[in-house]
Design an enzyme around this catalytic site. Structure first.
Site, PDB file in Angstrom:
ATOM      1  N   ARG A  31       0.849  -1.220   0.000  1.00  0.00           N
ATOM      2  CA  ARG A  31       0.000   0.000   0.000  1.00  0.00           C
ATOM      3  C   ARG A  31       0.866   1.244   0.000  1.00  0.00           C
ATOM      4  O   ARG A  31       1.955   1.267   0.602  1.00  0.00           O
ATOM      5  CB  ARG A  31      -0.891   0.008   1.254  1.00  0.00           C
ATOM      6  CG  ARG A  31      -2.032  -0.996   1.176  1.00  0.00           C
ATOM      7  CD  ARG A  31      -3.039  -0.791   2.257  1.00  0.00           C
ATOM      8  NE  ARG A  31      -2.428  -0.777   3.570  1.00  0.00           N
ATOM      9  CZ  ARG A  31      -3.087  -0.324   4.644  1.00  0.00           C
ATOM     10  NH1 ARG A  31      -4.300   0.159   4.502  1.00  0.00           N
ATOM     11  NH2 ARG A  31      -2.517  -0.339   5.827  1.00  0.00           N
ATOM     12  N   SER A  69       8.493  -4.948   5.948  1.00  0.00           N
ATOM     13  CA  SER A  69       8.238  -6.016   6.935  1.00  0.00           C
ATOM     14  C   SER A  69       9.116  -7.227   6.742  1.00  0.00           C
ATOM     15  O   SER A  69       8.639  -8.353   6.496  1.00  0.00           O
ATOM     16  CB  SER A  69       6.763  -6.401   6.859  1.00  0.00           C
ATOM     17  OG  SER A  69       5.993  -5.221   6.911  1.00  0.00           O
ATOM     18  N   ASP A  98       6.788  -3.732  10.214  1.00  0.00           N
ATOM     19  CA  ASP A  98       5.325  -3.610  10.367  1.00  0.00           C
ATOM     20  C   ASP A  98       4.900  -3.792  11.816  1.00  0.00           C
ATOM     21  O   ASP A  98       3.914  -3.205  12.276  1.00  0.00           O
ATOM     22  CB  ASP A  98       4.571  -4.575   9.445  1.00  0.00           C
ATOM     23  CG  ASP A  98       5.022  -6.010   9.593  1.00  0.00           C
ATOM     24  OD1 ASP A  98       4.423  -6.886   8.946  1.00  0.00           O
ATOM     25  OD2 ASP A  98       6.001  -6.257  10.336  1.00  0.00           O
TER      26      ASP A  98
END
Ligand code: G6P
Ligand code: BGC
Ligand code: BGC
Length: 924
Positions: free
Chosen positions: A549, A610, A664
């Site tokens: 995203r 992440s 993350d």
């Protein structure tokens, strides 16, 4: 109080004998008899009304209607399929209740092949009257003794025997080997049994007897045994009809019509328990005074009214009551009676059947009446036969009306105009009564003209049928044992979880000290959680989860506003070259800026990346190793912020200013910390899994400083890569690890996270299919396809609101041919795999919060954990299992789990905002 006769009917008080002087035979004795027998005449209209009311009662019971309670019980029997002839093996069958005051033990050998059959060996034992009405334990001990006596005569040695228990009374079954007696019928009245599981009572008695090791694997109603014992050649019988001492029927109903079962496919055998049918409207008009007397004097007045008009236990009694009535009015036997005629149970089914048998002739009837202590006149024998015929004809007609209702039900449930069906019949009324079956057939044809019914007499009273069900039950029980053995390694004990917690604590301590450890404990350079003073617009990237995203995050007084866009990272890019990957990322950013009208605007950018990175600063992160299916080349060992900046340069998107790179878990902690300052732990359980937390800086050997805190990215996915999880790892885990692109790595992650749970389940299903436990042992191509069983299926299959039928729909969509038993087992496999994952995750969180508590020397710690990840959020039980495990393993920590709403992109923006604020302060 009258004493109980052999048929469980109280003894009457009429004194036997003859009137002072013999009464002349009244001229109109035949009319008097006919007038008396007219009561037993049932008209076609009445039969149809009984058929209709019977059908209503069946459908009310099927729909689960409780008030008014339908008078037929419609009890599911857990027998879901008619035998397919493959059953084989030796089975012991114990029959109790089917044949009145005796029980039968059989040894049945099923040969498996079509048509080839071995004659069962059997023995009948008479049950003493006092045992039929005494304490329940006495009855079951009697049965266990008979069993041993029967087996003593056979060369069984000490093999474990499988027994099918034919128990012919109304029972609520909750499994093939679990059945609770509702109420006794047919002259049985043992105490302490109603409401009990009769299989357990038998097991206990066999235990007490202790002679043989016998495993009671199935309990079956005699109607089911009769239906299942139907000669395969005769076409599958789908109705079982018993008229012996009692009467009842069973049939194969569409499972979706049985409210009690959450099944929508396949059929299930229903024991109707039609003996209790009573409907004053329909039955009232056909009940005679003799029926009321018989019922009143029975052991169970008011109950089993329908059975008392049909069952062999009662036919003789009805005839006796009529004969006694006519004799006492001088119409028969010159007004003489006899003890047998006046004592209940004096006339048996055998007497009636024989007297009615046209081949018996008047002489035989005469003899029978004499044996009953009567002195019949010539005219009496014919009149007595009329009485027998009237009683039995009505019984057969009533039985036909009920059977016709069952046939109508079958037509409805299968939406068939016409029906061709085979009905298995069993019981001594069929075997002994000369005309019962023919009257039944004629009446059924009258009441159900669109049904072509063939009646198949069961060859051995259903013993083989019970053995068939036992064979199916034995197969299912064996499958269940194999399933339990297969899933046992997934059942993690509390001790094992505490061991994982302790091992993780040691690995954390070693990692913080910079010693060899499977936990890298990476400093993130995030020293504080947000304090709410952050402000500004920030770009954020979120790479590493299910979706990539790009976000615009506006942090203002009123709170945080986010607009974002999801972009896909094709597998070829995730596993292509690093340059290709980062160019793709920058393309997405530029596309997002254009769409958001931000082109040319220079906004600070926070990068949620992440993957395990050794950070040297907030904006420096060396990628240690790829995980979760990523494998882009030339990235490991590189500073990914540099790689991004180079891609930005290649794209001349110079306005992009990368300020921070965060994991993350850190982004999630920060994002939740913005709402709840006690949030000092970040947890991800999604494609991958990991956690971070605020550690005391003094404990972080690799970062200078003794005061304050540092957020540590644990990279717990790699926990156990040193083999420390070996004791918990199963061969299914090893198969998944071997097949992954990073074998030997991320072992903890591969037991917990979404990328792997589906694969673990698939490997377990493959194993169970190879064992023949699932899918009839058929290994389909689909099931051998990697990643075909998505982890989201676990969440769907385990959702409480999902009936078994929907579980089946998911699996059928996967092209897996399955039975309802299969669906149930797949559900249990999913539960075992996800439960272990949640418990291991809980053990990890317990280790972290206990570390924080001890760091601060607190008795009690109150802390919040920010959580994100599809598996944690979507799985119906995962989060509660994690919380329960943490409560168990860290009782001195009050832990609140906060599900992050905005993902870690917001967290990355907040880290960037803090960095910008700190940077401004240093420049001021
Ligand atoms: C959210 C966070 C991501 C994180 C992901 C993990 O989407 O914003 O930063 O990586 O959860 O969950 P997932 O199930 O997508 O792997
Ligand atoms: C019982 C049934 C049984 C029938 C025939 C009835 O009294 O309630 O369970 O099937 O007799 O034996
Ligand atoms: C990565 C972690 C990440 C986790 C959750 C793991 O595979 O190594 O850095 O936090 O997945 O996305």
């Amino acid at each position: 109080m009258d004493s109980v006769g052999p048929l469980g009917l109280q003894q009457g008080d009429g004194a036997p004998g003859c009137p002072q002087e013999a009464l002349p035979c009244p001229s109109n004795s035949s009319e008097l008899v006919q007038e008396c027998l007219r009561q037993f005449k049932v008209t076609g209209a009445q039969l149809r009304q009984i058929q209709a009311s019977f059908l209503d009662s069946m459908e009310q019971a099927l729909s689960g209607q409780a008030n008014p309670a339908p008078t037929v019980r419609m009890l599911p029997t857990y027998v879901g399929s008619v035998p397919h002839g493959t059953e084989q093996g030796d089975f012991v069958v114990l029959e109790l209740g089917a044949i009145g005051a005796s029980l039968r033990v059989l040894w049945v050998t099923l040969m498996g092949t079509e048509g080839h059959r071995m004659e069962p060996q059997s023995r009948e034992f008479v049950i003493p009257q006092e045992v039929m009405v005494g304490p329940g334990q006495q009855l079951f001990d009697f049965a266990a003794r008979c069993l041993s006596e029967f087996l003593d005569a056979l060369p069984v040695g000490n093999q474990c025997l499988q027994l099918g228990f034919s128990f012919s009374f109304p029972c609520h079954q909750t499994g093939l080997d679990k059945s609770t007696l509702i109420s006794w019928t047919k002259g049985f009245r043992c105490s302490g049994v109603e409401g009990q599981d009769v299989v357990q009572l038998l097991r206990d008695a066999i235990q007490r007897q202790g002679a043989y090791s016998i495993d009671v694997v199935a309990v079956v109603n005699d109607t089911v045994g009769t239906m299942m014992g139907c000669e395969p050649g005769a076409g599958p019988c789908e109705v079982g009809l018993v008229v012996d001492t009692g009467t009842n029927a069973c049939y194969m109903e569409e499972a979706r019509h049985v409210a009690l079962l959450d099944e929508d496919r396949g059929r299930v055998c229903i024991s109707i328990e039609w003996g209790s049918f009573s409907d004053d409207g329909a039955l009232g008009p056909v009940l005679t005074t003799f029926d009321h007397i018989l019922d009143h004097e029975s052991l169970n007045p008011g109950a089993q009214r329908f059975e008392k008009m049909i069952g062999g236990l009662y036919l003789g009694e009805l005839v006796r009551l009529v004969l006694a009535h006519l004799a006492q009015r001088g119409v028969l036997f010159g007004g003489c009676t006899s003890p047998a005629l006046l004592s209940r149970g004096g006339i048996l089914l055998e007497h009636v059947a024989e007297m009615e048998d046209p081949s018996a002739g008047a002489a035989r009837v005469h003899t029978i009446l004499q044996d009953l202590g009567l002195r019949p006149r010539a005219s009496d024998t014919e009149l007595v036969r009329h009485v027998c015929a009237a009683v039995c004809t009505r019984a057969a007609q009533l039985c036909a009306a009920a059977l016709a209702a069952v046939l109508s039900r079958l037509q409805r449930s299968r939406e068939q105009e016409t029906l061709q069906i085979a009905v298995a019949t069993g019981g001594r009324v069929f075997e002994r009564h000369p005309r019962f079956l023919s009257i039944l057939q004629e009446t059924v044809m009258l009441l159900a003209p669109t049904c072509d019914v063939s009646f198949i007499p069961s060859v051995d009273g259903g013993g083989r049928g019970v053995a068939m069900v036992t064979a199916v039950a034995a197969r299912l029980a064996a499958h269940r044992r194999l399933l339990e053995e297969t899933l046992a390694p997934f059942r993690v004990t509390c001790e094992q979880l505490a061991a994982v917690q302790a091992q993780m604590r040691e690995a954390m301590a070693r990692g913080l000290r910079g010693e060899a450890s499977s936990l890298r404990m990476l400093p993130t350079y995030v020293r504080a959680t947000p304090d709410g003073s952050e402000r500004g617009d920030f770009l954020a990237l979120d790479l590493g989860g299910t979706n990539f995203r790009v976000l615009l995050v506006r942090v203002a007084t009123g709170g945080v506003q986010i607009s974002s866009q999801i972009y896909s990272i094709p597998e070829c890019v995730a596993q292509g070259s690093g340059q290709q990957l980062f160019d793709h990322i920058v393309d997405c950013i530029v596309d997002f800026q254009q769409k958001q009208g931000l082109s040319g605007q220079s906004l600070p950018l926070g990068f949620t990346f992440s993957f395990p990175c050794r950070q040297l600063g907030l904006d420096q992160g060396i990628l240690l190793t790829w995980t979760k299916g990523f494998n882009a080349s030339d990235c490991e060992g590189q500073d990914v912020v540099c790689l991004l900046r180079e891609a930005i340069r290649r794209r001349q998107a110079t306005e992009l200013n990368v300020v921070a790179i965060v994991n993350d878990t850190v982004g999630t902690m920060m994002s939740c910390g913005y709402e709840d300052p006690r949030c000092e732990v970040g947890l991800i359980v999604g494609t991958g899994t990991n956690a971070c937390y605020m550690e005391e800086l003094r404990n972080v050997a690799s970062v200078a400083g003794d005061s304050g805190h540092m957020c540590i990215n644990m990279e717990w996915g790699a926990f156990g890569d040193d083999g420390s999880l070996g004791m918990l790892s199963t061969h299914f885990d090893a198969s998944v690890d071997q097949a992954s692109i990073n074998p030997g790595k991320q072992r903890f992650e591969k037991m917990i996270s979404g990328m792997y749970l589906g694969e673990i389940v698939r490997h377990v299903l493959l194993h169970l299919t190879r064992l023949g436990v699932l899918f009839r042992g058929q290994l389909t191509q689909r099931l051998q396809t990697r990643d075909i069983f998505k982890t989201k299926f676990l969440s769907e299959i385990e959702s409480d609101s999902l009936a078994l039928r929907q579980v089946r729909a998911i699996l059928e969509a996967l092209g897996l041919p399955l039975t309802s038993d299969d669906a149930l087992m797949v559900l249990e496999v999913c539960q075992a795999v996800s439960q272990r994952a949640a418990q291991l995750c809980g053990a990890g969180v317990a280790a972290v919060v206990e570390k924080i508590r001890e760091n601060r020397g607190l008795e009690e710690l109150t802390v919040s954990v920010g959580v994100d990840g599809t598996l944690y959020k979507m799985h119906p039980h995962f989060s509660s299992l994690v919380a329960a495990t943490v409560r168990e393993l860290a009782p001195r920590c009050a832990v609140t789990f906060l599900q992050s709403e905005d993902g870690s992109g917001k967290g990355a923006a907040l880290v960037t905002a803090v960095a910008c604020r700190l940077a401004q302060m240093t420049h001021v």
